[in-house]
Write a protein that holds these residues in place. Sequence first.
Motif, PDB file in Angstrom:
ATOM      1  N   ARG A   1      54.097  41.152  40.463  1.00  0.00           N
ATOM      2  CA  ARG A   1      53.279  40.669  41.267  1.00  0.00           C
ATOM      3  C   ARG A   1      51.884  40.984  40.980  1.00  0.00           C
ATOM      4  NH1 ARG A   1      55.695  38.955  46.561  1.00  0.00           N
ATOM      5  NH2 ARG A   1      57.667  39.834  46.677  1.00  0.00           N
ATOM      6  N   PHE A   2      51.832  42.119  40.416  1.00  0.00           N
ATOM      7  CA  PHE A   2      50.559  42.512  39.967  1.00  0.00           C
ATOM      8  C   PHE A   2      50.440  42.087  38.560  1.00  0.00           C
ATOM      9  CE2 PHE A   2      48.304  45.941  37.219  1.00  0.00           C
ATOM     10  CZ  PHE A   2      47.335  46.127  37.825  1.00  0.00           C
ATOM     11  N   GLU A   3      51.183  41.823  37.711  1.00  0.00           N
ATOM     12  CA  GLU A   3      51.110  41.213  36.464  1.00  0.00           C
ATOM     13  C   GLU A   3      50.473  39.815  36.516  1.00  0.00           C
ATOM     14  OE1 GLU A   3      54.017  43.781  33.385  1.00  0.00           O
ATOM     15  OE2 GLU A   3      54.798  42.076  34.742  1.00  0.00           O
ATOM     16  N   ALA A   4      51.147  39.132  37.565  1.00  0.00           N
ATOM     17  CA  ALA A   4      50.761  37.639  38.107  1.00  0.00           C
ATOM     18  C   ALA A   4      49.327  37.721  38.368  1.00  0.00           C
ATOM     19  CB  ALA A   4      51.681  37.083  39.082  1.00  0.00           C
ATOM     20  N   MET A   5      48.755  38.675  39.088  1.00  0.00           N
ATOM     21  CA  MET A   5      47.362  38.756  39.541  1.00  0.00           C
ATOM     22  C   MET A   5      46.488  38.761  38.289  1.00  0.00           C
ATOM     23  SD  MET A   5      46.531  38.527  42.629  1.00  0.00           S
ATOM     24  CE  MET A   5      45.078  39.748  43.160  1.00  0.00           C
ATOM     25  N   GLN A   6      47.030  39.603  37.386  1.00  0.00           N
ATOM     26  CA  GLN A   6      46.161  40.109  36.177  1.00  0.00           C
ATOM     27  C   GLN A   6      46.217  38.781  35.090  1.00  0.00           C
ATOM     28  OE1 GLN A   6      44.673  42.868  37.767  1.00  0.00           O
ATOM     29  NE2 GLN A   6      44.440  43.427  35.605  1.00  0.00           N
TER      30      GLN A   6
ATOM     31  N   GLY B   1      52.658  48.174  40.911  1.00  0.00           N
ATOM     32  CA  GLY B   1      54.178  48.655  41.269  1.00  0.00           C
ATOM     33  C   GLY B   1      54.799  47.464  42.052  1.00  0.00           C
ATOM     34  N   HIS B   2      54.328  46.420  42.378  1.00  0.00           N
ATOM     35  CA  HIS B   2      55.275  45.383  42.924  1.00  0.00           C
ATOM     36  C   HIS B   2      55.322  44.210  41.955  1.00  0.00           C
ATOM     37  CE1 HIS B   2      55.396  47.306  46.694  1.00  0.00           C
ATOM     38  NE2 HIS B   2      54.113  47.593  46.532  1.00  0.00           N
TER      39      HIS B   2
ATOM     40  N   LEU C   1      36.228  42.515  43.974  1.00  0.00           N
ATOM     41  CA  LEU C   1      37.134  42.268  45.092  1.00  0.00           C
ATOM     42  C   LEU C   1      38.440  41.755  44.736  1.00  0.00           C
ATOM     43  CD1 LEU C   1      36.251  40.733  48.616  1.00  0.00           C
ATOM     44  CD2 LEU C   1      38.314  39.760  47.464  1.00  0.00           C
ATOM     45  N   PHE C   2      38.657  41.024  43.741  1.00  0.00           N
ATOM     46  CA  PHE C   2      39.908  40.369  43.099  1.00  0.00           C
ATOM     47  C   PHE C   2      40.552  41.565  42.671  1.00  0.00           C
ATOM     48  CE2 PHE C   2      42.353  39.272  39.578  1.00  0.00           C
ATOM     49  CZ  PHE C   2      43.277  38.154  40.118  1.00  0.00           C
ATOM     50  N   ASP C   3      40.099  42.586  41.991  1.00  0.00           N
ATOM     51  CA  ASP C   3      40.611  43.741  41.455  1.00  0.00           C
ATOM     52  C   ASP C   3      41.309  44.735  42.562  1.00  0.00           C
ATOM     53  OD1 ASP C   3      40.148  42.847  38.958  1.00  0.00           O
ATOM     54  OD2 ASP C   3      38.275  44.078  38.586  1.00  0.00           O
ATOM     55  N   GLN C   4      40.264  44.744  43.490  1.00  0.00           N
ATOM     56  CA  GLN C   4      40.828  45.591  44.711  1.00  0.00           C
ATOM     57  C   GLN C   4      42.008  44.921  45.309  1.00  0.00           C
ATOM     58  OE1 GLN C   4      37.556  45.829  47.719  1.00  0.00           O
ATOM     59  NE2 GLN C   4      38.754  46.955  49.098  1.00  0.00           N
ATOM     60  N   ALA C   5      41.905  43.766  45.571  1.00  0.00           N
ATOM     61  CA  ALA C   5      43.177  42.938  46.159  1.00  0.00           C
ATOM     62  C   ALA C   5      44.497  43.254  45.070  1.00  0.00           C
ATOM     63  CB  ALA C   5      42.974  41.511  46.276  1.00  0.00           C
ATOM     64  N   ALA C   6      44.181  43.198  43.790  1.00  0.00           N
ATOM     65  CA  ALA C   6      45.402  43.165  42.777  1.00  0.00           C
ATOM     66  C   ALA C   6      45.850  44.842  42.878  1.00  0.00           C
ATOM     67  CB  ALA C   6      44.666  42.951  41.192  1.00  0.00           C
TER      68      ALA C   6
ATOM     69  N   ARG D   1      42.603  30.847  46.981  1.00  0.00           N
ATOM     70  CA  ARG D   1      43.320  30.327  48.183  1.00  0.00           C
ATOM     71  C   ARG D   1      44.955  30.037  48.089  1.00  0.00           C
ATOM     72  NH1 ARG D   1      43.428  24.700  49.638  1.00  0.00           N
ATOM     73  NH2 ARG D   1      42.610  23.393  47.825  1.00  0.00           N
ATOM     74  N   HIS D   2      45.237  29.861  46.802  1.00  0.00           N
ATOM     75  CA  HIS D   2      46.748  29.357  46.485  1.00  0.00           C
ATOM     76  C   HIS D   2      47.470  30.570  46.147  1.00  0.00           C
ATOM     77  CE1 HIS D   2      45.234  25.331  46.266  1.00  0.00           C
ATOM     78  NE2 HIS D   2      44.395  25.616  45.241  1.00  0.00           N
ATOM     79  N   MET D   3      46.762  31.699  46.282  1.00  0.00           N
ATOM     80  CA  MET D   3      47.774  33.059  45.810  1.00  0.00           C
ATOM     81  C   MET D   3      47.754  33.932  46.948  1.00  0.00           C
ATOM     82  SD  MET D   3      45.278  33.789  42.343  1.00  0.00           S
ATOM     83  CE  MET D   3      46.110  35.203  41.969  1.00  0.00           C
ATOM     84  N   LEU D   4      47.593  33.588  48.089  1.00  0.00           N
ATOM     85  CA  LEU D   4      47.598  34.300  49.360  1.00  0.00           C
ATOM     86  C   LEU D   4      49.192  34.676  49.641  1.00  0.00           C
ATOM     87  CD1 LEU D   4      45.030  32.717  51.810  1.00  0.00           C
ATOM     88  CD2 LEU D   4      44.875  34.565  50.205  1.00  0.00           C
ATOM     89  N   GLY D   5      50.072  33.861  49.170  1.00  0.00           N
ATOM     90  CA  GLY D   5      51.265  34.179  49.268  1.00  0.00           C
ATOM     91  C   GLY D   5      52.013  35.176  48.556  1.00  0.00           C
ATOM     92  N   LEU D   6      51.184  35.503  47.248  1.00  0.00           N
ATOM     93  CA  LEU D   6      51.822  36.375  46.430  1.00  0.00           C
ATOM     94  C   LEU D   6      52.087  37.715  47.058  1.00  0.00           C
ATOM     95  CD1 LEU D   6      52.233  36.496  43.650  1.00  0.00           C
ATOM     96  CD2 LEU D   6      50.016  37.375  43.008  1.00  0.00           C
ATOM     97  N   ALA D   7      51.564  38.338  48.044  1.00  0.00           N
ATOM     98  CA  ALA D   7      51.883  39.486  48.778  1.00  0.00           C
ATOM     99  C   ALA D   7      53.113  39.453  49.685  1.00  0.00           C
ATOM    100  CB  ALA D   7      50.855  40.064  49.266  1.00  0.00           C
TER     101      ALA D   7
END
Length: 336
Positions: A267-272, A335-336, A325-330, A293-299
């Motif tokens: 999930r982290f790599e998908a964010m990056q 580890g996931h 802020l994006f980096d904070q969310a990532a 807004r399309h990425m909210l379900g990633l977590a």
Amino acid sequence: MPLESASKPETTRPPLSRRFSVAPMMDWTDRHCRFFLRQLSRHTLLYTEMVTTGALLHGDSARFLRHCEAEYPLALQLGGSVPAELAACAELAEAAGYDEVNLNVGCPSDRVQNNMIGACLMAHPALVADCVKAMRDAVSIPVTVKHRIGIDGRDSYAELRDFVGQVCEAGCESFTVHARIAILSGLSPKENREIPPLRYDVAAQIKRDFPDLEIILNGGIKTLDECRSHLQTFDGVMLGREAYHNPYLLAQVDRQLFGAEAPTLSRFEAMQSMRDYIAAHLAEGGSMHHITRHMLGLAQGFKGARRFRQLLSVDIHKTAEPLALFDQAAQLLQGH
């Protein structure tokens, strides 16, 4: 960020397979959503939102057709019922580089019914056949149909079989079957996705009666285990809302359903993988919310999901430094 495509790229594009696809969904499967989903699966077939013939022929066609090469394999879904207009739009789709054109014969909303678009066309199989023939005569890419198993007042199996029979005689070889009827009088589009019962048996009977056609099952599928089970009967499966609300499900699709050896992104790599794309969008004057807004379900499914969603859906509107802020969310996904 990959260059946007105005024509088919010279490089070898991934093969088109309908074994697994993500459904066209209004307000959801825009180009940003598709780019994100493509990070998770290389082989999944992605669909645009439904685009009406009027929007393409009389509106900003470049905006509606806009996409990038990274989204392939990619299909454009059209809404319309005038053969000549659909043919013209299919030509635009082929010129823009799409792999497939799909005709919407399943949307139950009042707005599209009034324009002879969507599920109401199931009452007019000869017209749908004319539409398919006109598009097939105009382009070399596949022309497919997505439809319900019936509509109120025309929900017998004999009528469904007649519909598929007439449309396949016009040259359509691939049908995506949403295994519910659409109730056009009295139910909202949301209710039409939930209230009419799922009838996988009816879709399976279509496959038995038309064994040479490609029949893709859609409706109510939530897990890859269910996908594998349905693939014993059908040629492919299409997921809609589950793929959107739980997008990380796609990270296992290539391995489990296509037998690919590609590594699975965390999930982290998908964010990056989205960071450069977002930075480019911001540089163009866009809002990060258009993408995140399309990425909210990633977590979905683990501790920190609520904070993740808050950052990307609430706090995002208050910050002057969206990438920070994006980096904070990532980091919440580390580890996931």
